[in-house]
Design a protein around this motif. Structure first.
Motif, PDB file in Angstrom:
ATOM      1  N   ALA A 207      37.174  -9.469   0.452  1.00 44.91           N
ATOM      2  CA  ALA A 207      36.361  -9.621   1.696  1.00 44.91           C
ATOM      3  C   ALA A 207      34.749  -9.294   1.667  1.00 44.91           C
ATOM      4  CB  ALA A 207      37.066  -9.166   2.426  1.00 44.91           C
ATOM      5  N   LEU A 208      34.871  -8.781   0.990  1.00 46.72           N
ATOM      6  CA  LEU A 208      33.457  -7.402   0.592  1.00 46.72           C
ATOM      7  C   LEU A 208      32.404  -8.830   0.567  1.00 46.72           C
ATOM      8  CD1 LEU A 208      34.157  -4.966  -1.520  1.00 46.72           C
ATOM      9  CD2 LEU A 208      33.656  -5.092   1.313  1.00 46.72           C
ATOM     10  N   PHE A 209      32.380  -9.498  -0.275  1.00 50.13           N
ATOM     11  CA  PHE A 209      31.593 -11.124  -0.530  1.00 50.13           C
ATOM     12  C   PHE A 209      31.914 -11.914   0.116  1.00 50.13           C
ATOM     13  CE2 PHE A 209      33.959 -10.754  -4.660  1.00 50.13           C
ATOM     14  CZ  PHE A 209      34.079 -12.441  -4.221  1.00 50.13           C
ATOM     15  N   GLU A 210      32.503 -12.482   0.982  1.00 52.68           N
ATOM     16  CA  GLU A 210      32.937 -13.875   1.561  1.00 52.68           C
ATOM     17  C   GLU A 210      32.732 -12.999   3.264  1.00 52.68           C
ATOM     18  OE1 GLU A 210      37.376 -15.519   0.543  1.00 52.68           O
ATOM     19  OE2 GLU A 210      35.888 -15.664  -1.897  1.00 52.68           O
ATOM     20  N   ARG A 211      33.501 -12.115   3.735  1.00 54.75           N
ATOM     21  CA  ARG A 211      33.280 -12.131   5.088  1.00 54.75           C
ATOM     22  C   ARG A 211      33.843 -10.600   5.305  1.00 54.75           C
ATOM     23  NH1 ARG A 211      36.952 -15.157   8.367  1.00 54.75           N
ATOM     24  NH2 ARG A 211      35.716 -13.495   9.985  1.00 54.75           N
ATOM     25  N   PRO A 212      32.459  -9.924   5.006  1.00 55.18           N
ATOM     26  CA  PRO A 212      31.686  -8.009   5.203  1.00 55.18           C
ATOM     27  C   PRO A 212      32.705  -7.994   7.032  1.00 55.18           C
ATOM     28  CG  PRO A 212      30.243  -9.632   4.800  1.00 55.18           C
ATOM     29  CD  PRO A 212      31.549 -10.182   4.419  1.00 55.18           C
ATOM     30  N   ASP A 213      32.154  -9.758   8.001  1.00 58.15           N
ATOM     31  CA  ASP A 213      32.757  -8.924   9.432  1.00 58.15           C
ATOM     32  C   ASP A 213      34.098  -8.257   9.326  1.00 58.15           C
ATOM     33  OD1 ASP A 213      32.892 -11.702   8.332  1.00 58.15           O
ATOM     34  OD2 ASP A 213      32.977 -12.383  10.657  1.00 58.15           O
ATOM     35  N   LEU A 214      34.703  -8.974   8.828  1.00 53.93           N
ATOM     36  CA  LEU A 214      35.756  -9.032   9.199  1.00 53.93           C
ATOM     37  C   LEU A 214      36.011  -7.953   8.322  1.00 53.93           C
ATOM     38  CD1 LEU A 214      38.605 -10.498  10.001  1.00 53.93           C
ATOM     39  CD2 LEU A 214      39.375 -11.108   7.729  1.00 53.93           C
ATOM     40  N   VAL A 215      35.736  -7.397   7.442  1.00 54.62           N
ATOM     41  CA  VAL A 215      35.746  -5.892   6.635  1.00 54.62           C
ATOM     42  C   VAL A 215      35.142  -4.817   7.615  1.00 54.62           C
ATOM     43  CG1 VAL A 215      35.270  -4.741   4.941  1.00 54.62           C
ATOM     44  CG2 VAL A 215      35.780  -6.337   4.311  1.00 54.62           C
ATOM     45  N   ARG A 216      34.258  -4.855   8.458  1.00 55.20           N
ATOM     46  CA  ARG A 216      33.635  -3.998   9.241  1.00 55.20           C
ATOM     47  C   ARG A 216      34.735  -4.259  10.854  1.00 55.20           C
ATOM     48  NH1 ARG A 216      28.855  -5.896   9.788  1.00 55.20           N
ATOM     49  NH2 ARG A 216      29.346  -7.377  11.041  1.00 55.20           N
ATOM     50  N   ASP A 217      35.903  -6.049  11.435  1.00 59.59           N
ATOM     51  CA  ASP A 217      36.289  -5.748  12.196  1.00 59.59           C
ATOM     52  C   ASP A 217      37.443  -5.089  12.121  1.00 59.59           C
ATOM     53  OD1 ASP A 217      34.483  -7.190  13.717  1.00 59.59           O
ATOM     54  OD2 ASP A 217      34.984  -8.486  13.206  1.00 59.59           O
ATOM     55  N   VAL A 218      37.778  -4.885  10.907  1.00 64.03           N
ATOM     56  CA  VAL A 218      39.135  -4.191  10.681  1.00 64.03           C
ATOM     57  C   VAL A 218      38.782  -2.602  10.616  1.00 64.03           C
ATOM     58  CG1 VAL A 218      41.066  -3.920   8.566  1.00 64.03           C
ATOM     59  CG2 VAL A 218      40.419  -5.976   9.171  1.00 64.03           C
ATOM     60  N   HIS A 219      38.067  -2.031  10.621  1.00 63.46           N
ATOM     61  CA  HIS A 219      37.722  -0.815  10.632  1.00 63.46           C
ATOM     62  C   HIS A 219      37.590  -0.067  11.943  1.00 63.46           C
ATOM     63  CE1 HIS A 219      37.492   0.184   5.965  1.00 63.46           C
ATOM     64  NE2 HIS A 219      35.874  -0.683   6.292  1.00 63.46           N
ATOM     65  N   LEU A 220      36.891  -1.428  12.751  1.00 60.77           N
ATOM     66  CA  LEU A 220      37.331  -0.459  14.124  1.00 60.77           C
ATOM     67  C   LEU A 220      37.827  -0.539  14.882  1.00 60.77           C
ATOM     68  CD1 LEU A 220      34.229  -0.275  15.994  1.00 60.77           C
ATOM     69  CD2 LEU A 220      34.358  -2.703  16.723  1.00 60.77           C
ATOM     70  N   ASP A 221      38.847  -1.535  14.560  1.00 65.90           N
ATOM     71  CA  ASP A 221      40.541  -1.732  14.979  1.00 65.90           C
ATOM     72  C   ASP A 221      40.949  -0.329  14.867  1.00 65.90           C
ATOM     73  OD1 ASP A 221      39.565  -3.759  16.424  1.00 65.90           O
ATOM     74  OD2 ASP A 221      40.875  -5.095  15.491  1.00 65.90           O
ATOM     75  N   TYR A 222      40.604   0.333  13.815  1.00 67.50           N
ATOM     76  CA  TYR A 222      41.563   1.141  13.387  1.00 67.50           C
ATOM     77  C   TYR A 222      41.834   2.567  14.135  1.00 67.50           C
ATOM     78  CZ  TYR A 222      44.743  -0.356   9.962  1.00 67.50           C
ATOM     79  OH  TYR A 222      46.333  -1.099   9.074  1.00 67.50           O
ATOM     80  N   LEU A 223      39.808   2.536  14.183  1.00 67.88           N
ATOM     81  CA  LEU A 223      39.199   3.688  14.920  1.00 67.88           C
ATOM     82  C   LEU A 223      39.477   3.382  16.181  1.00 67.88           C
ATOM     83  CD1 LEU A 223      35.710   3.355  13.426  1.00 67.88           C
ATOM     84  CD2 LEU A 223      37.452   5.297  13.093  1.00 67.88           C
ATOM     85  N   ARG A 224      39.557   2.191  16.863  1.00 66.73           N
ATOM     86  CA  ARG A 224      40.029   1.844  18.382  1.00 66.73           C
ATOM     87  C   ARG A 224      40.859   2.279  18.199  1.00 66.73           C
ATOM     88  NH1 ARG A 224      37.149  -3.676  18.389  1.00 66.73           N
ATOM     89  NH2 ARG A 224      35.385  -3.755  19.084  1.00 66.73           N
ATOM     90  N   ALA A 225      42.355   2.198  17.677  1.00 68.12           N
ATOM     91  CA  ALA A 225      43.689   2.653  17.382  1.00 68.12           C
ATOM     92  C   ALA A 225      44.062   4.141  17.703  1.00 68.12           C
ATOM     93  CB  ALA A 225      44.822   2.274  16.189  1.00 68.12           C
ATOM     94  N   GLY A 226      42.581   4.866  17.292  1.00 67.73           N
ATOM     95  CA  GLY A 226      42.775   6.219  17.094  1.00 67.73           C
ATOM     96  C   GLY A 226      42.752   6.831  15.562  1.00 67.73           C
ATOM     97  N   ALA A 227      42.536   6.189  14.919  1.00 67.57           N
ATOM     98  CA  ALA A 227      42.202   7.343  13.508  1.00 67.57           C
ATOM     99  C   ALA A 227      40.923   7.884  13.278  1.00 67.57           C
ATOM    100  CB  ALA A 227      42.209   5.634  12.433  1.00 67.57           C
ATOM    101  N   ASP A 228      41.128   9.197  12.719  1.00 67.59           N
ATOM    102  CA  ASP A 228      39.991   9.853  13.021  1.00 67.59           C
ATOM    103  C   ASP A 228      39.346   9.506  11.356  1.00 67.59           C
ATOM    104  OD1 ASP A 228      40.740  11.321  14.927  1.00 67.59           O
ATOM    105  OD2 ASP A 228      42.374  11.872  13.802  1.00 67.59           O
ATOM    106  N   VAL A 229      39.843   9.036  10.638  1.00 69.64           N
ATOM    107  CA  VAL A 229      39.583   8.774   9.622  1.00 69.64           C
ATOM    108  C   VAL A 229      40.275   6.953   8.967  1.00 69.64           C
ATOM    109  CG1 VAL A 229      38.952   9.189   6.965  1.00 69.64           C
ATOM    110  CG2 VAL A 229      39.856  11.148   8.136  1.00 69.64           C
ATOM    111  N   VAL A 230      38.430   6.584   8.853  1.00 72.34           N
ATOM    112  CA  VAL A 230      38.918   5.180   8.085  1.00 72.34           C
ATOM    113  C   VAL A 230      38.383   4.796   6.732  1.00 72.34           C
ATOM    114  CG1 VAL A 230      38.731   3.647   9.800  1.00 72.34           C
ATOM    115  CG2 VAL A 230      36.326   4.297   8.707  1.00 72.34           C
ATOM    116  N   THR A 231      38.958   4.556   5.850  1.00 69.86           N
ATOM    117  CA  THR A 231      38.987   3.997   4.129  1.00 69.86           C
ATOM    118  C   THR A 231      38.572   2.918   3.631  1.00 69.86           C
ATOM    119  OG1 THR A 231      40.648   5.337   4.117  1.00 69.86           O
ATOM    120  CG2 THR A 231      39.956   4.210   1.793  1.00 69.86           C
ATOM    121  N   SER A 232      37.521   2.903   3.395  1.00 66.12           N
ATOM    122  CA  SER A 232      36.365   1.282   2.572  1.00 66.12           C
ATOM    123  C   SER A 232      37.291   0.523   1.933  1.00 66.12           C
ATOM    124  CB  SER A 232      35.221   2.001   1.685  1.00 66.12           C
ATOM    125  OG  SER A 232      35.548   2.413   0.456  1.00 66.12           O
ATOM    126  N   ALA A 233      37.407  -0.340   1.933  1.00 69.34           N
ATOM    127  CA  ALA A 233      37.243  -1.336   0.724  1.00 69.34           C
ATOM    128  C   ALA A 233      37.126  -1.411  -0.456  1.00 69.34           C
ATOM    129  CB  ALA A 233      37.357  -2.753   1.789  1.00 69.34           C
TER     130      ALA A 233
END
Length: 310
Positions: free
Chosen positions: A40-66
């Motif tokens: 997804a890093l080269f096919e859908r980077p926007d989706l990668v960013r969106d998944v990280h953002l949704d985990y932050l919205r869910a209350g995560a204090d840490v997000v882990t790179s793909a």
């Protein structure tokens, strides 16, 4: 004092994110590939960013790179140049950082910013042959050290807050990563988490107690624990680790469902992660999240419990 110690001095629990590939699949992106979620890093980077953002919205204090299954060698096999492959590894961290910036802009908060951890998956993830859950690599510690050193150099150049050395199936690989961190003179705090096959042993059969004893004497290890492990084993594993070290314990197990390799499907029901977080915290864990088959829903359960417990 490293950043994990600083955060734990101010809050009782650090909430991690959950499964990444599971969320990509839930959004229609296929990870049936040797590169797995790194595709997804080269096919859908926007989706990668969106998944990280949704985990932050869910209350995560840490997000882990793909970057769990991302390597220069793996990307070059797909036709990328060495420079392009290196840039993709660093992009994994940058996308998580971008998601954090978007989250902070949404919240307008003055609370401490969420942390970005660069995922350092095991050698077996690069092989994509299942050996990441066995640890039966046909390479020695020197080769593992060299393999990890190059990835660590690239990932740390992107300036993550933490390194997530995760799903380690054997102590030999943890030793190799420590050697690589020292060879590269890397000062970014790292957590070390092992995949465990039962309540006492990591995937290759080594006792978790032996792993904890080794890492207790490693300054680079900011937290010690487990991931990609069945939830029913976690409490006993935490207690065993606690007997060997005073360092923060990190746990982010699977959902509780079981995987059938014959038909490549998951079966069973997911656990109540809110209730489990309470038990894991009581046993001694200070960093808690989810691994395979978990989602922002489970992170909401953990973060809601954590806030109510404060």
């Amino acid at each position: 004092m490293n950043v994990i110690e600083e955060r734990l001095a101010a809050q009782d629990l650090i909430v991690l994110d959950g499964a990444f590939a599971t969320e990509l699949e839930a959004r229609g992106f296929s990870v049936n590939d040797a590169l797995w979620s790194a595709k997804a890093l080269f096919e859908r980077p926007d989706l990668v960013r969106d998944v990280h953002l949704d985990y932050l919205r869910a209350g995560a204090d840490v997000v882990t790179s793909a970057s769990y299954q991302a390597t220069v060698e793996g990307f070059m096999k797909r036709g990328f140049s060495e420079a392009e492959a290196a840039a993709l590894l660093q992009k994994s961290v940058h996308l998580a950082q971008e998601a954090r910036d978007l989250y902070l802009a949404e919240r307008g908060t003055h609370d401490p910013a969420p942390l970005v951890a660069a995922s350092v998956g095991p050698y077996g993830a690069y092989l994509a042959d299942g050996s990441e859950y066995r640890g039966d690599y046909d390479v020695d510690e020197d080769a593992l050290t060299e393999f990890h050193a190059g990835r660590l150099r690239l990932l740390t150049a992107a300036q993550p807050d933490l390194l997530a050395c995760e799903t380690l199936p054997c102590l030999n690989e943890a030793r190799a990563i420590v050697r690589a961190l020292r060879a590269e003179k890397i000062r970014i705090p790292a957590w070390f988490s092992f995949s465990c096959r039962d309540a006492a042993h990591i995937s290759d059969g080594t006792e978790i107690a032996e792993c904890a004893r080794f890492l207790d004497g490693v300054p680079e290890a900011a937290a010690i624990g487990l991931n990609c492990t069945a939830p029913q084993y976690v409490e006993e594993l935490i207690r065993t680790i606690r007997q060997e070290t005073a360092k923060p314990i990190i746990v982010y197990p699977n959902s509780g469902e079981s995987y059938d390799a014959s038909d490549k499907t998951w079966h069973g029901a997911a656990e109540d992660f809110g209730a489990l977080a309470c038990r894991w915290r009581s046993a001694g864990a200070r960093l808690i999240g989810g691994c395979c088959r978990t989602s922002p829903r489970e992170i909401v359960e953990i973060s809601t419990w954590a806030k109510n417990a404060e």
